[in-house]
Design a protein around this motif. Sequence first.
Motif, PDB file in Angstrom:
ATOM      1  N   THR A 103      -7.334  -1.748  -4.644  1.00 21.14           N
ATOM      2  CA  THR A 103      -6.816  -0.385  -4.597  1.00 21.14           C
ATOM      3  C   THR A 103      -7.898   0.675  -4.395  1.00 21.14           C
ATOM      4  O   THR A 103      -7.585   1.874  -4.375  1.00 21.14           O
ATOM      5  N   THR A 129       4.789   0.933  -9.564  1.00 23.05           N
ATOM      6  CA  THR A 129       5.040   1.601 -10.840  1.00 23.05           C
ATOM      7  C   THR A 129       4.427   0.831 -12.011  1.00 23.05           C
ATOM      8  O   THR A 129       4.050   1.442 -13.020  1.00 23.05           O
ATOM      9  N   THR A 153       7.810  -1.933  -8.013  1.00 26.43           N
ATOM     10  CA  THR A 153       7.603  -0.819  -7.095  1.00 26.43           C
ATOM     11  C   THR A 153       8.834   0.085  -7.072  1.00 26.43           C
ATOM     12  O   THR A 153       9.877  -0.251  -7.641  1.00 26.43           O
ATOM     13  N   GLN A 197       5.066  -0.499   2.669  1.00 20.85           N
ATOM     14  CA  GLN A 197       4.541   0.754   2.130  1.00 20.85           C
ATOM     15  C   GLN A 197       5.470   1.241   1.034  1.00 20.85           C
ATOM     16  O   GLN A 197       6.629   1.563   1.275  1.00 20.85           O
ATOM     17  N   THR A 198       4.970   1.269  -0.187  1.00 17.69           N
ATOM     18  CA  THR A 198       5.755   1.730  -1.320  1.00 17.69           C
ATOM     19  C   THR A 198       4.821   2.046  -2.481  1.00 17.69           C
ATOM     20  O   THR A 198       3.631   1.725  -2.435  1.00 17.69           O
ATOM     21  N   THR A 199       5.347   2.665  -3.507  1.00  9.82           N
ATOM     22  CA  THR A 199       4.551   3.037  -4.674  1.00  9.82           C
ATOM     23  C   THR A 199       4.734   2.024  -5.787  1.00  9.82           C
ATOM     24  O   THR A 199       5.860   1.673  -6.149  1.00  9.82           O
ATOM     25  N   ASP A 254       0.857  -1.183   0.000  1.00  6.44           N
ATOM     26  CA  ASP A 254       0.000   0.000   0.000  1.00  6.44           C
ATOM     27  C   ASP A 254       0.893   1.232   0.000  1.00  6.44           C
ATOM     28  O   ASP A 254       1.820   1.324   0.787  1.00  6.44           O
ATOM     29  N   LYS A 255       0.592   2.179  -0.875  1.00  2.00           N
ATOM     30  CA  LYS A 255       1.443   3.365  -0.964  1.00  2.00           C
ATOM     31  C   LYS A 255       1.131   4.386   0.122  1.00  2.00           C
ATOM     32  O   LYS A 255       1.990   5.174   0.514  1.00  2.00           O
TER      33      LYS A 255
END
Length: 307
Positions: free
Chosen positions: A108, A81, A94, A77-79, A31-32
């Motif tokens: 999401t 891509t 990510t 926790q990361t974004t 989860d970002k």
Amino acid sequence: MYDVIIIGAGPAGASAAIYTARGNLKTLVIDKAPNTGALAITHKIANYPGVIGAKSGKELLDTMREQAKGFGAEFIQTTITAVDVEDETKVVFTADGMYEGKSIIIATGSKGRNRMLPGEENLLGRGVSTCATCDGAFFEGKTVAVIGDSEEALEEAQALSKFAEKIHFVVPRPELQGVHHTPEIPGTDILYKAKPLEVLGTNKVEGLRIRTGVGTEEVLEVDGVFVFLSGSKPGTDFLQGQVPLDEEGFMILDSSMQSSVPGVFGAGEVRRTPVKQAVVAAADGAIAAMAVDKFINKRAQFIPQYK
């Protein structure tokens, strides 16, 4: 290699993680921004089954996530891509690296509008809401504004009429989109072609400033503002055409939350649901998780987790 990678840690993703981890599946949840989802920013939840009294959405989510972690789910926790879900091994790219899984659950949620009204974000959860079913009871006998131009906004105004004494239904367009007949709603005045300009208040909602004509502005004195403006879209852009979506970007899923792509599942607001509620998203997550268990273990049917 994970058995399942869950993208999203809201009620759908957290619930799925509880079930997959408890089912001895190696589970990763990505989860970002765990504290910015629709439930996380909800000020009070008083109708979630098994929860006595009012709790903040964040408290409820924290409990779900801790429960999943207790069964062995891993959270990061990361974004994200990009993803590659077309092969048997699903790959999630990510900002912090690449993760591989045998299956994937997309949870999401939905993306908010690109632009909020001035004052809306600051007062979210303090009089500003996007769910009449969730928060209507907190405005018993009070005056509220509903902003929207869709059938959803009309339904939410009808739900609010059971609690609020007075409703100002602010419709930016000349008519409600897709509504052929507008029923009379008790205690409600409908303001067509009224543009919402600003939610007023410091620590709580005190009013809504609107424009009702060329150069004509007025302030509605209200205790709450319920916003149902168009723009909330499912957060599925990153799938980049690898999974079938409908014309509005919702995942096309069967009753077991499975897509037509083997090993790809969805849950929560990424699919079309008649109502948007935390309990519905959580149920979706549980169903998706048991479908993943069936897929990974090549079972003929679901195995309920009763014990």
